[in-house]
Design an enzyme around this catalytic site. Sequence first.
Site, PDB file in Angstrom:
ATOM      1  CG  HIS A 194      -1.939  -0.882   0.910  1.00 19.97           C
ATOM      2  ND1 HIS A 194      -2.117  -2.421   1.433  1.00 19.97           N
ATOM      3  CD2 HIS A 194      -3.337  -0.780   0.335  1.00 19.97           C
ATOM      4  CE1 HIS A 194      -3.088  -2.831   1.029  1.00 19.97           C
ATOM      5  NE2 HIS A 194      -3.661  -1.995   0.375  1.00 19.97           N
ATOM      6  CD  GLU A 437      -9.758  -7.034  -1.732  1.00 16.65           C
ATOM      7  OE1 GLU A 437      -8.681  -6.687  -2.043  1.00 16.65           O
ATOM      8  OE2 GLU A 437     -10.416  -6.480  -1.154  1.00 16.65           O
ATOM      9  CG  ASP A 461      -5.371  -7.526  -0.958  1.00 15.85           C
ATOM     10  OD1 ASP A 461      -4.318  -7.999  -0.271  1.00 15.85           O
ATOM     11  OD2 ASP A 461      -6.013  -6.653  -0.845  1.00 15.85           O
ATOM     12  CB  CYS A 508      -9.934  -1.292  -8.765  1.00 11.52           C
ATOM     13  SG  CYS A 508     -10.409  -2.479  -7.166  1.00 11.52           S
TER      14      CYS A 508
HETATM   15  C1  PEP Z   1      -6.480  -5.008  -4.453  1.00  7.82           C
HETATM   16  O1  PEP Z   1      -6.245  -5.635  -3.567  1.00  7.82           O
HETATM   17  O2  PEP Z   1      -6.264  -5.094  -5.671  1.00  7.82           O
HETATM   18  C2  PEP Z   1      -6.913  -3.640  -4.309  1.00  7.82           C
HETATM   19  C3  PEP Z   1      -7.308  -2.911  -5.142  1.00  7.82           C
HETATM   20  O3  PEP Z   1      -7.032  -3.309  -2.813  1.00  7.82           O
HETATM   21  P1  PEP Z   1      -5.747  -2.606  -2.010  1.00  7.82           P
HETATM   22  O4  PEP Z   1      -4.703  -2.536  -2.755  1.00  7.82           O
HETATM   23  O5  PEP Z   1      -6.363  -1.244  -1.341  1.00  7.82           O
HETATM   24  O6  PEP Z   1      -5.872  -3.757  -1.107  1.00  7.82           O
HETATM   25 MG    MG Z   2      -7.111  -5.171  -1.651  1.00 11.55          MG
END
Ligand code: PEP
Ligand code: MG
Length: 577
Positions: A194, A437, A461, A508
């Site tokens: 992140h 995810e 994820d 996403c």
């Molecule tokens: C993901 O897991 O792809 C996602 C978009 O969520 P995050 O990166 O915030 O875990």
């Molecule tokens: Mg995620």
Amino acid sequence: MLTLHGSGVGSGIAIGEAVVLDRDRPEIPEYLVPAEQIEAEVSRFQAAIERAGAELAAVRDSIPSTVPSETATFIDAHILMLQDPVLAEEPLATIRERRCNAEWALTARCQALVEVFDAMEDPYLRSKKNDVEQVVNRIYNELLNTHGQDHDILSRDLSGKIVITNDLTPADAVLLQHHHMRAFVTNLGGPISHTAILARSLRVPAVVGLHGAIRYIRHGEPLVVDASNGIIIVSPDSAVLREYEQRQREEDRLRERLHSLIGLAASTRDGTAVTLSANIELPGDIEAAVKVGANGVGLYRTEYLFMNRSEPPGEEEQYSAYTTVVTRLQRPVTIRTLDLGADKQVDGGRSGGNIATNPALGLRAVRLCLSDPGLFRPQLRAILRASAHGPAAIMIPMVSSLDELDQVLEMIRETKTALRHEGYVFDPAIPVGGMIEVPAAAIAADLFATKLDFLSIGTNDLIQYTLAIDRVDDEVNYLYDPLHPSVLRLICSVIKAGCEAGIPVSMCGEMAGDARYTRLLLGLGLRSFSMDPTVLLEVKNTIRHSHLGELEEQTREILTRSDSGRIRELLDRLNSH
Ligand code: PEP
Ligand code: MG
């Protein structure tokens, strides 16, 4: 001149001076104090408390106006904690009774306090333990005379500097950006963490996972950070410096060329329209999404509103943040409910507090929300109320069980009923989607699709959990592979499940914003991508140069392959024309 290699985050080149933060914490000594020196030891402890308080007050008074006001509240809470008898007085009794040194007495008190917090049922109150540990660390720094060396990121002038540190949490990255750092380099961390995602959206070039290499970088040394290639050059000579300055100019020109795509359709050469939305972290990020002409927000990571502060934001504050985004955009805004936990701790885990053994498998995201309705309900109310101002959708992170999803849907229904009774306006048909995810959700996507209005594939994820690779662990990062056949099959089946259920499927995760994968994803049937605004035009450019008819067959061939070398070759071929 020295060249170091790590994983590049985002793109761009930064040239600047190194500021080394956060060296390893020294050992906490434990020893007995001779009777005649006990009172001197007591005074040493009292002086440390006083200095820690004065230092915190100075930091609070020097916070720039660009930093959210909650940061000051956060520091005030720490000042109050320093004055609490448990920290300010009880260690004095321990020094006297046990004749131990001040650090040892502090450790004993801290452990007792941490146990009290650990036993608390309320997860939010439990998380306050981290604040205690931060304050205790500050006293250690004073006692050990290590304060001001590296630990306090808030008191540094980082303007235009390149931050070198062992590790950086997402919360730290937000704070550092307010201090205008130019780039950062870390020993630990992977490119999908992140912190890395945040760095991309903050447009801060970074190189992570350098292992011990940053030991070679000293304060004040000139550096080049080449984020596109994951390279750090320490003390570059003038020829190298000129070369990188030239590359910086070329990158600026490329960015300008991509700007000409703003306002043009994201359609393939054979006329298939693709939706390109933006991922945002903070309300202010919406301007970047508007600037590149995003079709909407496909992922609003609301957890960043909850970081670097002592109290979670209330309903009104959240309502105002979500309304800002919805009103400004007037295009669909997908607001993801809180995804705290794993590497996203409210305080950034700066205190090194008690983290679950497998935090990514623990009380994270929707699990945390369901365990704490006092945290979840105000957010649902705020999102629903914001939906009165423009198109909004609710997205649930980390769904893994249908029962859990039922509970969330029931809470949304109850919240709507309550708001209606209170006379609030909201969109009664607000779409509710789920992030796919977790492999369990991907495998049973058809079942989840019957209960949801849309699905969004979170590849960050999904890859982590499918391949059992911690996305923040640089030691196993080489195994993090979006092209792994298992990952591709899961993506493919989720798209198919959405299609059969007649609901939209978006993506996403970072894979959606990586132009190397755009054609492959188009070939797999994906028509909606959400990504950091900084990469949206590059993906649009690729879509506009793609012909669906040509790439579908090649994509099918990729899906039949099992060896990663051959898959990569086929991908290169797919991208080559
Ligand atoms: C993901 O897991 O792809 C996602 C978009 O969520 P995050 O990166 O915030 O875990
Ligand atoms: Mg995620």
